[in-house]
Design an enzyme around this catalytic site. Structure first.
Site, PDB file in Angstrom:
ATOM      1  N   ARG A 111      -1.408  64.535 -56.419  1.00 59.61           N
ATOM      2  CA  ARG A 111      -2.861  64.380 -56.544  1.00 59.61           C
ATOM      3  C   ARG A 111      -3.545  65.481 -55.747  1.00 59.61           C
ATOM      4  O   ARG A 111      -3.160  65.782 -54.618  1.00 59.61           O
ATOM      5  CB  ARG A 111      -3.291  63.005 -56.032  1.00 59.61           C
ATOM      6  CG  ARG A 111      -2.876  61.923 -56.994  1.00 59.61           C
ATOM      7  CD  ARG A 111      -2.989  60.535 -56.423  1.00 59.61           C
ATOM      8  NE  ARG A 111      -4.188  60.357 -55.586  1.00 59.61           N
ATOM      9  CZ  ARG A 111      -4.489  59.209 -54.992  1.00 59.61           C
ATOM     10  NH1 ARG A 111      -3.705  58.174 -55.139  1.00 59.61           N
ATOM     11  NH2 ARG A 111      -5.559  59.104 -54.252  1.00 59.61           N
TER      12      ARG A 111
ATOM     13  N   ARG B 270     -20.160  49.169 -43.767  1.00 55.61           N
ATOM     14  CA  ARG B 270     -19.933  50.482 -43.161  1.00 55.61           C
ATOM     15  C   ARG B 270     -20.979  50.822 -42.120  1.00 55.61           C
ATOM     16  O   ARG B 270     -20.894  51.848 -41.469  1.00 55.61           O
ATOM     17  CB  ARG B 270     -19.921  51.555 -44.238  1.00 55.61           C
ATOM     18  CG  ARG B 270     -18.574  51.598 -44.936  1.00 55.61           C
ATOM     19  CD  ARG B 270     -18.477  52.764 -45.855  1.00 55.61           C
ATOM     20  NE  ARG B 270     -17.114  52.903 -46.334  1.00 55.61           N
ATOM     21  CZ  ARG B 270     -16.804  53.337 -47.536  1.00 55.61           C
ATOM     22  NH1 ARG B 270     -17.766  53.671 -48.379  1.00 55.61           N
ATOM     23  NH2 ARG B 270     -15.547  53.451 -47.899  1.00 55.61           N
TER      24      ARG B 270
ATOM     25  N   LYS C 170      -4.717  49.728 -47.243  1.00 58.65           N
ATOM     26  CA  LYS C 170      -5.615  48.581 -47.416  1.00 58.65           C
ATOM     27  C   LYS C 170      -5.512  47.980 -48.810  1.00 58.65           C
ATOM     28  O   LYS C 170      -5.457  46.772 -48.973  1.00 58.65           O
ATOM     29  CB  LYS C 170      -7.077  49.010 -47.227  1.00 58.65           C
ATOM     30  CG  LYS C 170      -7.498  49.266 -45.823  1.00 58.65           C
ATOM     31  CD  LYS C 170      -9.036  49.283 -45.720  1.00 58.65           C
ATOM     32  CE  LYS C 170      -9.720  50.193 -46.719  1.00 58.65           C
ATOM     33  NZ  LYS C 170      -9.590  51.611 -46.462  1.00 58.65           N
TER      34      LYS C 170
ATOM     35  N   ARG D 135       3.557  62.952 -50.677  1.00 53.55           N
ATOM     36  CA  ARG D 135       3.834  62.065 -51.808  1.00 53.55           C
ATOM     37  C   ARG D 135       3.619  62.757 -53.156  1.00 53.55           C
ATOM     38  O   ARG D 135       2.744  63.608 -53.317  1.00 53.55           O
ATOM     39  CB  ARG D 135       3.039  60.772 -51.712  1.00 53.55           C
ATOM     40  CG  ARG D 135       1.545  60.925 -51.777  1.00 53.55           C
ATOM     41  CD  ARG D 135       0.849  59.609 -51.415  1.00 53.55           C
ATOM     42  NE  ARG D 135      -0.590  59.733 -51.562  1.00 53.55           N
ATOM     43  CZ  ARG D 135      -1.461  58.779 -51.243  1.00 53.55           C
ATOM     44  NH1 ARG D 135      -1.049  57.628 -50.751  1.00 53.55           N
ATOM     45  NH2 ARG D 135      -2.757  58.983 -51.411  1.00 53.55           N
TER      46      ARG D 135
ATOM     47  N   ARG E 202     -11.358  62.886 -44.339  1.00 53.01           N
ATOM     48  CA  ARG E 202     -11.581  61.457 -44.594  1.00 53.01           C
ATOM     49  C   ARG E 202     -11.376  60.621 -43.341  1.00 53.01           C
ATOM     50  O   ARG E 202     -12.051  59.619 -43.130  1.00 53.01           O
ATOM     51  CB  ARG E 202     -10.639  60.973 -45.685  1.00 53.01           C
ATOM     52  CG  ARG E 202     -11.062  61.457 -47.044  1.00 53.01           C
ATOM     53  CD  ARG E 202     -10.220  60.800 -48.077  1.00 53.01           C
ATOM     54  NE  ARG E 202     -10.667  61.152 -49.408  1.00 53.01           N
ATOM     55  CZ  ARG E 202      -9.928  61.017 -50.488  1.00 53.01           C
ATOM     56  NH1 ARG E 202      -8.699  60.545 -50.383  1.00 53.01           N
ATOM     57  NH2 ARG E 202     -10.395  61.346 -51.656  1.00 53.01           N
TER      58      ARG E 202
END
Ligand SMILES: [Zn+2]
Length: 214
Positions: free
Chosen positions: A160, A87, A13, A126, A171
């Site tokens: 991360r 939301r 996004k 990643r 999530r």
């Protein structure tokens, strides 16, 4: 043109919103960023939000609405991209009101659809160069020489801490729980469009452009 971008963390996004901002002059309304900015600037809403957050409470819909109203007024006639808001059904109704008070309306709600297992592989794989931040991926973009950054030759890489499977799946579940209540609200008005969030950045961009230009 005013749109809501929906999609779980990692769906891209932010990348698409930044592109729309650069190419079409649309204004990104990322409520998290806007809150941090208002607090840093010490605007009236920022001062109120800071006190609420310092008390360990969630910032109310009224504060978020006030922030969005401020930003919409400052943005003038440029279109807006809403990201992270609404939301809930109540927030969706509040957004309609904020827009209609300014003789505007929502044009599209674009959902970046992802396939959960593929999203997990994309995020968990990643990593970046610790020196120059060049991005890499275990499966799709390994350094040409194993363990050496293509860009700067450094040999240290970082991942991360959030880029792990449990966090991504949690999530994703949170996203579904939050989005499910608002999708019907927009679907009944015919505003929802879905794009394949697992496609390349360029392909996702082309799909979004086709919707906005239709
Ligand atoms: Zn590097």
């Amino acid at each position: 043109m005013n749109i809501v971008l929906l999609g779980p963390p990692g769906a891209g996004k932010g990348t698409q919103a930044a592109r729309l901002q650069a190419q079409r002059g649309m204004i990104q309304m990322s409520t998290g960023d806007m809150l941090r900015e208002a607090v840093a600037k010490g605007s009236p809403v920022g001062i109120e939000a800071k006190a609420v957050m310092a008390a360990g409470k969630l910032v109310s819909d009224a504060i978020v609405s006030a922030l969005i109203g401020e930003r919409l007024d400052a943005a003038g006639t440029h279109g807006a991209i809403f990201d992270g808001f609404p939301r809930t059904r109540e927030q969706a109704e509040a957004l309609d009101l904020l827009l209609s008070e300014r003789d505007r309306s929502l044009d599209y709600v674009i959902e970046l659809e992802v396939e959960e297992d593929a999203l997990v592989r994309r995020i968990v794989g990643r990593f970046t160069c610790a020196n120059c931040c060049a991005p890499y991926h275990d499966e799709y973009a390994r350094p040409l020489t194993e363990g050496v950054c293509d860009q700067c030759g450094a040999t240290e890489f970082v991942r991360r801490p959030d880029d792990n499977e449990a966090t991504v799946r949690r999530r994703m579940a949170e996203y579904r729980a939050k989005t499910e209540p608002i999708l019907p609200y927009y679907e009944q008005r015919g505003l929802v469009r879905r794009v394949d969030g697992m496609a390349s950045v360029e392909q996702v961009a082309a799909q979004i452009d086709a919707i906005l230009d239709s």
